[in-house]
Design an enzyme around this catalytic site. Structure first.
Site, PDB file in Angstrom:
ATOM      1  N   ASP A   1     -53.794 -31.539  53.597  1.00  0.00           N
ATOM      2  CA  ASP A   1     -53.493 -33.098  54.085  1.00  0.00           C
ATOM      3  C   ASP A   1     -54.333 -33.338  55.264  1.00  0.00           C
ATOM      4  OD1 ASP A   1     -53.047 -34.258  51.571  1.00  0.00           O
ATOM      5  OD2 ASP A   1     -50.687 -32.766  51.913  1.00  0.00           O
TER       6      ASP A   1
ATOM      7  N   HIS B   1     -55.463 -27.044  48.799  1.00  0.00           N
ATOM      8  CA  HIS B   1     -55.414 -29.006  49.468  1.00  0.00           C
ATOM      9  C   HIS B   1     -54.069 -28.908  50.900  1.00  0.00           C
ATOM     10  CE1 HIS B   1     -54.812 -33.040  48.885  1.00  0.00           C
ATOM     11  NE2 HIS B   1     -53.372 -33.117  48.683  1.00  0.00           N
TER      12      HIS B   1
ATOM     13  N   HIS C   1     -55.453 -40.249  52.005  1.00  0.00           N
ATOM     14  CA  HIS C   1     -54.688 -40.711  51.393  1.00  0.00           C
ATOM     15  C   HIS C   1     -53.052 -40.421  51.257  1.00  0.00           C
ATOM     16  CE1 HIS C   1     -54.909 -36.677  50.211  1.00  0.00           C
ATOM     17  NE2 HIS C   1     -53.722 -36.683  50.372  1.00  0.00           N
TER      18      HIS C   1
ATOM     19  N   ASP D   1     -54.947 -35.373  44.601  1.00  0.00           N
ATOM     20  CA  ASP D   1     -53.486 -35.522  45.547  1.00  0.00           C
ATOM     21  C   ASP D   1     -53.305 -37.486  45.030  1.00  0.00           C
ATOM     22  OD1 ASP D   1     -51.137 -35.342  46.093  1.00  0.00           O
ATOM     23  OD2 ASP D   1     -51.239 -35.550  48.092  1.00  0.00           O
TER      24      ASP D   1
END
Length: 947
Positions: free
Chosen positions: A37, A35, A398, A159
């Site tokens: 970001d 994951h 996000h 997420d």
């Protein structure tokens, strides 16, 4: 090479992409993933290159290097990748040989892309038009690079902090077969585990005929982390698997009990993991080998490398019926006092900058089409829309527009947007020069909201160009800072007015402008086009504009609205719609909630960037009265209110407006008392709302909200304020049988209806503690200009209508705020041959139709999105099917042919096939379709992308 996964979908056979599962056994699908970001604790660049590892050890380029190397060592291994913004960068650095190797991995299904947007967007604070753009950008790159083998079939939002119904609707219309996420309210998760409803069919629109907006949705058992004890990244402390099958602590049997089939999915990875992929794969190889060896001793567990697509296929093969869900997953709480509702408002200045950047990007893309090649390389140099497209795509992440990043990362998002603006400004100048025939340099004033524009403050003659990106004409008030006292804008029906700059505006400018007056006039801008107005300073004008009167008026009104004020307090007291003869009692004031500092007997949770947690249910009023100044002229009536040194507001009613404007200015929020503050504007009315209010979902369809209630589970409310806050992207309203009061916002904000007849919206947050959700710093924004605390200015627009016709007012009103006109300037007199008006359309589109996208696709083709913007039954007049003649739409484009695509423009519509799912009956009603019928070879379509 034909990709294996598509063979599976079309033929229904387990080929070499998905490993075979075993009937009668518990099949554990291990999904290796990372994951990544697109900015959070570090900037996008720092994450990609592995810079600033003192903040967080993470380097995306090394993850992709390592994963590809390990996939090549064992053909059984699988990996999924999500964030195209990072993959795009990595791909551009690879050799031809490496690119061909990766293409082979993709073709064989060993490397699978999921989600595939430029980023994994936030779902609470994003506008649907910007989400569609960022998804289109990422998916187009995958399509162009890998063909249909690279097209994701699964949406993957592991997420984001709550999930919006409109996102599910968009994913369905983009052709996804399923959607997986990790976060939902802890009470909802517990109920679903007991009921075995961890997977469902999400009916994500009340207006689109099923299954158009139906999306199979699954909740991941471990969020997006591996099971406890099974993390083998270099960032983890779990011991490796020793070469003996001592695996008694494996917990898949317990997890399987809460799922409906004999298949479960396990996410093997986490934030920025797999930088040394050998650690993961070596242990996963052993785990699979040893667990499966135990089958010879009677074990009924089968473990395999898998992907979300392969897992989804097995669920589909089970041929079960699934529960239906029709609402959304807001608000999200991870425990009783920890509601993630603060980020609905966090970083309000960045949220506004992102919203106006979206408006500017749509204008930039439209003018790129209308201007043709000269727009990109014209008299003012080389311009482009790509830079702003990428900056806006990253801003949807996000931890970007959500406001949940570190301060230096927020600054970097804003820097990227500003760089995108600069590139688009060249493009816009080239196009407007070409369309108007004027070669005069074009000036941009980006601080008009605080009356700053050096050109208008100093020039005796200048022109104002107003470009309207909507497909219908708009009437728009122009407010320009000037230092003269009398001006003539030519070709306007209503005489201009000059008013003094307010004390609040003069204070907030901090030396960035010195205008003492503002020039006001109303302009008319044609659809998808511009109008130009010349402005001249009169040498013999009146000595000064009328001074404001230092008292509250009894009322202000135009032909549509009447607003009364309490003469004692200076506050609003009523609002009337003169057309419908409606009147409601209405007061408005500012309050603040004291943010919890963690020193509380119930919970140590603090308010922070993510979490809103007031330490009392009663907010503190900033002032019970307002100091007043009043201005009235033929363009506008203003009541200027001062509540405290750090809170002021202007109540404005323009002559031709059906909405009342409240322009609020908040900050610097004082913290000398060592208290963090969450500042709200609250409207209290006589409307009998019965504990119900309504919010939009990502700016599109509207959902009902009920106090202390969730539609699909019994809520135990533990936070009476934060637990009743919801995201408001563009509008919210309360209503009863007679009256509907709607508030249109100029950015995403959080809000709620805590008392009947009340609607409160959070404007600004300044907090002194971190909320321990990872960002590691308090939300305490300052800047060089505002070192003592950030000042934020914004607008709320209020309308009052009967519920049956309210949408006819608030939908176009919200549209004008989201896609506002672009105002540019040239100095001096206009050349006589200058073209003063232009429209890119032959005819105005019907009110129900919104021109969502006009964008250059390649040299000779244009991407066009038209949408029916009204929900079913929302408007008696406008919720009906509408016909548009594409051949007679544009004034400057020749339409040689039309081909219909899916919503994300990465697949031809007639080739889009999705898995069919069976829903349990009686759990949700079905809607009807608002059709947009196009007079072309297409026939009738609903939400169309046209190439």
């Amino acid at each position: 090479v034909e990709c294996s996964y598509f063979k599976i979908l079309l033929v229904g056979k387990a080929l070499n992409s998905c490993h075979a599962t075993k009937p009668g056994m518990l099949n554990v699908h291990l999904v290796p993933h990372t994951h990544d970001d697109v900015g959070w604790l570090k900037t996008v660049d720092q994450y990609f290159y592995g810079d600033r590892n003192d903040i967080q050890h993470a380097g995306v380029q090394y993850i992709l290097d390592s994963v590809v190397d390990q996939l090549l060592k064992n053909p059984d291994r699988r990996f999924i990748y999500v964030e195209t913004a990072f993959f795009y960068r990595w791909w551009k650095q690879q050799t031809d040989d490496m690119q061909n190797t990766v293409k082979q991995l993709v073709n064989e299904g060993r490397l699978e892309f999921v989600n595939g947007g430029w980023c994994m967007s936030d779902e609470a604070t994003t506008h649907y038009s910007a989400v569609i753009d960022q998804m289109t950008m990422g998916l187009r790159f995958l399509n162009d690079t890998f063909g249909h083998c690279g097209r994701p079939r699964v949406a993957w939002h592991i997420d984001p902090f709550g999930h919006a119904r409109e996102h599910a609707s968009m994913f369905a219309q983009m052709g996804y077969d399923g959607f997986f996420f990790g976060r939902l309210d802890y009470q909802d998760r517990n109920r679903r585990m007991v009921a075995r409803e961890q997977e469902m069919l999400w009916r994500a629109s009340e207006s689109l005929t099923p299954p158009m907006a139906d999306l199979f949705t699954g909740i991941l058992p471990n969020g997006y982390n591996p099971p406890e004890g099974f993390c083998w990244d270099q960032s983890c402390d779990d011991p490796p698997i020793r070469d003996d099958p001592d695996l008694e602590d494996y917990n898949v049997d317990d997890v399987a009990l809460v799922y409906k089939t004999n298949h479960i999915i396990m996410t093997m990875g986490s934030d920025f993991q797999y930088e040394n992929a050998n650690l993961w794969y070596k242990n996963l190889d052993k785990l699979i080998r040893y667990v499966n060896q135990m089958q010879s001793n009677g074990s009924e567990v089968n473990v395999l490398y898998s992907t979300p697509s392969c897992y989804l296929q097995e669920l589909h093969r089970a041929n079960l019926t699934w529960p239906l869900k029709g609402d959304d997953f807001f608000p999200y709480a991870d425990s009783a006092h920890d509601f993630w509702t603060g980020y609905f408002t966090s970083r309000p200045a960045l949220k506004r900058y992102e919203r106006i950047s979206n408006s500017y990007l749509q204008t930039c893309k439209q003018l790129e089409v209308l201007g043709g090649p000269i727009s990109r390389k014209g008299p003012f140099g080389a311009g482009d829309s790509e830079t702003l497209k990428k900056a806006m795509a990253v801003a949807q992440h996000h931890d970007a527009v959500s406001g949940t990043e570190k301060q230096h990362v927020a600054n970097d998002y804003a820097r990227k947007l500003a760089n995108g603006w600069a590139h688009c400004q060249v493009l816009v100048s080239n196009t407007l020069s070409s369309l108007s025939g004027s070669s005069a340099p074009r000036v941009y004033c980006e601080h008009l909201n605080i009356s700053v524009c050096p050109l208008t403050e100093t020039s005796k003659k200048f022109s104002v160009n107003v470009y309207n990106p909507l497909a219908r004409p708009v009437s728009w008030p122009v407010r320009l800072p000037v230092n003269g006292t009398a001006y003539i804008p030519h070709s306007i029906p209503t005489p201009p007015q000059v008013v003094p700059v307010s004390q609040a505006t003069a204070a907030v400018r901090r030396g960035r402008g010195y205008a003492v007056n503002e020039l006001l006039f109303q302009v008319q801008a044609p659809p998808l086009g511009y109008s130009t107005y010349s402005v001249s300073l009169l040498q013999n004008g009146p000595p000064s504009p009328p001074s404001p009167l230092p008292r509250a008026p009894t009322a202000v009104q135009n032909k549509f609205l009447r607003v009364t004020f309490d003469p004692e307090t200076g506050l609003l007291s009523s609002l009337s719609n003169l057309e419908t003869q409606q009147t409601v009692k209405l007061s408005q004031n500012f309050y603040w909630y004291n943010a919890s500092d963690g020193n509380n007997s119930e919970s140590i949770q603090m308010s922070g960037a993510y979490i809103f947690r007031p330490n009392t249910s009663t907010p503190f009023i900033i002032s019970k009265t307002a100091k007043i100044e009043t201005l009235q002229n033929s363009v506008v009536q203003e009541v200027r209110q001062w509540f405290s040194p750090w809170v002021s507001q202007v109540v404005r009613l323009y002559t031709d407006s059906r909405a009342l404007e409240l322009e609020w200015t908040v900050g610097p929020v004082p913290i000398g008392d060592d208290l963090g503050k969450e500042v709200i504007s609250r409207l209290d009315s006589s409307i009998n709302s019965s504990g119900v209010f309504y919010t939009d979902s990502n700016g599109r369809e509207v959902l009902q909200r009920r106090k202390d209630y969730r539609p699909t589970w019994n809520l135990r409310q533990s936070e009476p304020i934060a637990g009743n806050y919801y995201p408001i992207n563009s509008r919210a309203y309360i209503k009863d049988d007679k009256d509907q009061l709607t508030v249109v916002t100029d950015r995403s904000q959080g809000g709620g209806s805590i008392q009947d007849g009340s609607l409160e919206i959070m404007l600004h947050r300044r907090l002194l503690y971190d909320d321990v959700r990872g960002v590691g710093e308090p939300l305490n924004e300052t800047s060089d200009i505002y070192p003592e605390g950030l000042v934020v200015r914004g607008r709320h627009l209020l309308s009052l209508s009967p519920p049956a016709t309210a949408a006819d007012t608030h939908r176009p009103l919200a549209q004008e705020v989201v896609l506002q006109p672009l105002i540019t300037f040239t100095d001096g007199e206009l050349h006589p041959s200058t073209r003063l008006e232009f429209s890119g359309l032959q005819a105005v589109l019907p009110p129900a139709v919104h021109l969502l996208t006009v964008s250059q696709w390649d040299q000779d083709t244009v991407l066009l999105r038209l949408e029916h913007q009204y929900q079913a039954s929302e408007s008696k007049e406008h919720s009906q099917p509408v016909t548009v003649n594409l051949q007679k739409l544009f004034s400057t484009l020749d339409m040689l042919g039309v081909s219909e695509m899916n919503l994300s423009a990465n697949q031809w519509k007639d080739e889009m096939t999705r898995l069919d799912w069976k829903a349990e009956s009686g759990t949700h009603h079905t809607g009807v379709t608002n059709q947009l019928c196009l007079l072309s070879p297409l026939g009738c379509v609903k939400t169309a992308d046209l190439l």
